[in-house]
Design a protein around this motif. Structure first.
Motif, PDB file in Angstrom:
ATOM      1  N   ALA A  54     -10.213 -29.169   8.287  1.00 42.93           N
ATOM      2  CA  ALA A  54      -9.761 -28.071   7.428  1.00 42.93           C
ATOM      3  C   ALA A  54      -8.712 -27.207   8.111  1.00 42.93           C
ATOM      4  O   ALA A  54      -7.891 -26.569   7.439  1.00 42.93           O
ATOM      5  CB  ALA A  54     -10.948 -27.213   7.024  1.00 42.93           C
ATOM      6  N   LEU A  88      -7.354 -31.218   0.961  1.00 40.65           N
ATOM      7  CA  LEU A  88      -8.755 -31.174   1.393  1.00 40.65           C
ATOM      8  C   LEU A  88      -9.687 -31.649   0.283  1.00 40.65           C
ATOM      9  O   LEU A  88     -10.680 -32.337   0.565  1.00 40.65           O
ATOM     10  CB  LEU A  88      -9.117 -29.752   1.826  1.00 40.65           C
ATOM     11  N   TRP A 116     -12.925 -24.832  -1.664  1.00 40.82           N
ATOM     12  CA  TRP A 116     -11.897 -25.760  -2.129  1.00 40.82           C
ATOM     13  C   TRP A 116     -12.102 -26.162  -3.585  1.00 40.82           C
ATOM     14  O   TRP A 116     -11.353 -26.980  -4.113  1.00 40.82           O
ATOM     15  CB  TRP A 116     -11.894 -27.017  -1.255  1.00 40.82           C
TER      16      TRP A 116
END
Length: 297
Positions: free
Chosen positions: A268, A278, A15
């Motif tokens: 997630a 996220l 991420w």
């Protein structure tokens, strides 16, 4: 590096994060933590079911585990269940934070004479987050002995992680009603509703909608352990996306009956989430709340 640490790091690295901020972790004086674990082992009335502790180890090992996961900031949530306990816990927590730079200095309180004074003293001493546990403490958040406490915390803009939902077992004063009353009196209070307010998810989403300074932490939510008894209503998931800047990751480490990667993975894999959401939940929202360097653009 353990397989768990590898799995955790793979998620937050994918991420584009510098690590995780976990707003709901527990470090306590050893004899207090031992009593908490004994209560879980006995499936006490406030737990109500078998609850194995996955990360039962000594304090140094637990710190090493969080750091191996890449948790760059965490809390030492302590809570008082009787008078003349909170100030002592605050002293311990201040010493723990001083020796543990990646711990956000944590404190607590209880409805008792002098509470506002020791809360103010804790803030002046560097406390950055407080913990309140309505279920375990068995107190009414609207107790007049807490009115000045809420006022001090609201004026200082110091967040309070508060377990006020009725899970895993209801308490006399749990639920959204008392919290709405507190916020009516102190609308600027920075409450972080633990466990998404389970099982009163919808009501606490409403509270969050109505109060811009209220946030929700994800602790234990969406895991099979919780979903089998207190499922999050699928129809409300879109509201979590809409409130994305006020959702914070919490794990309840070490007192969870499953692995840390699972606590992350179930979030997630929620339908509709993207990397930006996220990044906020696992790092940036808490980093902003606590004034941490975001670490990336």
């Amino acid at each position: 590096m353990t397989d768990e640490a590898t799995a955790v790091r793979a998620m937050w690295e994918s991420w584009g994060l510098p690590g995780i901020v976990d707003v709901h972790t527990h470090f306590m004086p050893r004899r207090v933590m031992d009593k908490v674990w004994q209560y879980f082992d006995a499936a006490g009335p406030l737990v109500g079911r078998s609850w194995p502790i996955t990360y039962r180890s000594d304090e140094a090992d637990r710190l090493a585990t969080l750091r191996s996961f890449g948790v760059r900031a965490f809390t030492s949530l302590v809570y008082a269940h009787k008078p003349d306990m909170a100030a002592w816990l605050n002293q311990w927590s201040a010493q723990f934070a001083a020796a543990t730079p990646d711990c956000l200095a944590t404190a607590t309180f209880y409805p008792e004479p002098g509470a506002a004074e020791y809360v103010a003293a804790a803030i002046n001493g560097g406390a950055r987050v407080f913990k309140a546990h309505v279920q375990v403490g068995a107190y009414d958040p609207t107790d007049p002995l807490l009115d000045d406490v809420w006022g001090v915390l609201a004026d200082a803009r110091v967040p309070v992680v508060i377990h006020c939902g009725s899970g895993p077992q209801p308490g006399e004063h749990t639920g959204p009603g008392p919290i709405r009353a507190v916020l009516a009196a102190h609308p600027g209070l920075r409450l972080v509703i633990a466990h998404l307010g389970m099982p009163e998810y919808v009501e606490f989403l409403d509270v969050c909608d109505a109060h811009p300074e209220v946030r929700l932490d994800t602790t234990m939510a969406f895991t099979p352990f919780v979903e089998e008894q207190m499922p999050f209503p699928a129809a409300e998931r879109g509201r979590l996306l809409d409130l994305g800047d006020r959702i914070l990751f919490g794990s309840d480490f070490p007192n969870i009956p499953y692995g840390y990667p699972e606590a992350m993975r179930v979030i997630a894999e929620l339908p509709g989430v993207d990397d930006a959401w996220l990044r906020g939940v696992f790092h940036d929202n808490a980093a902003h709340l606590f004034g941490l360097d975001a670490g990336h653009s």
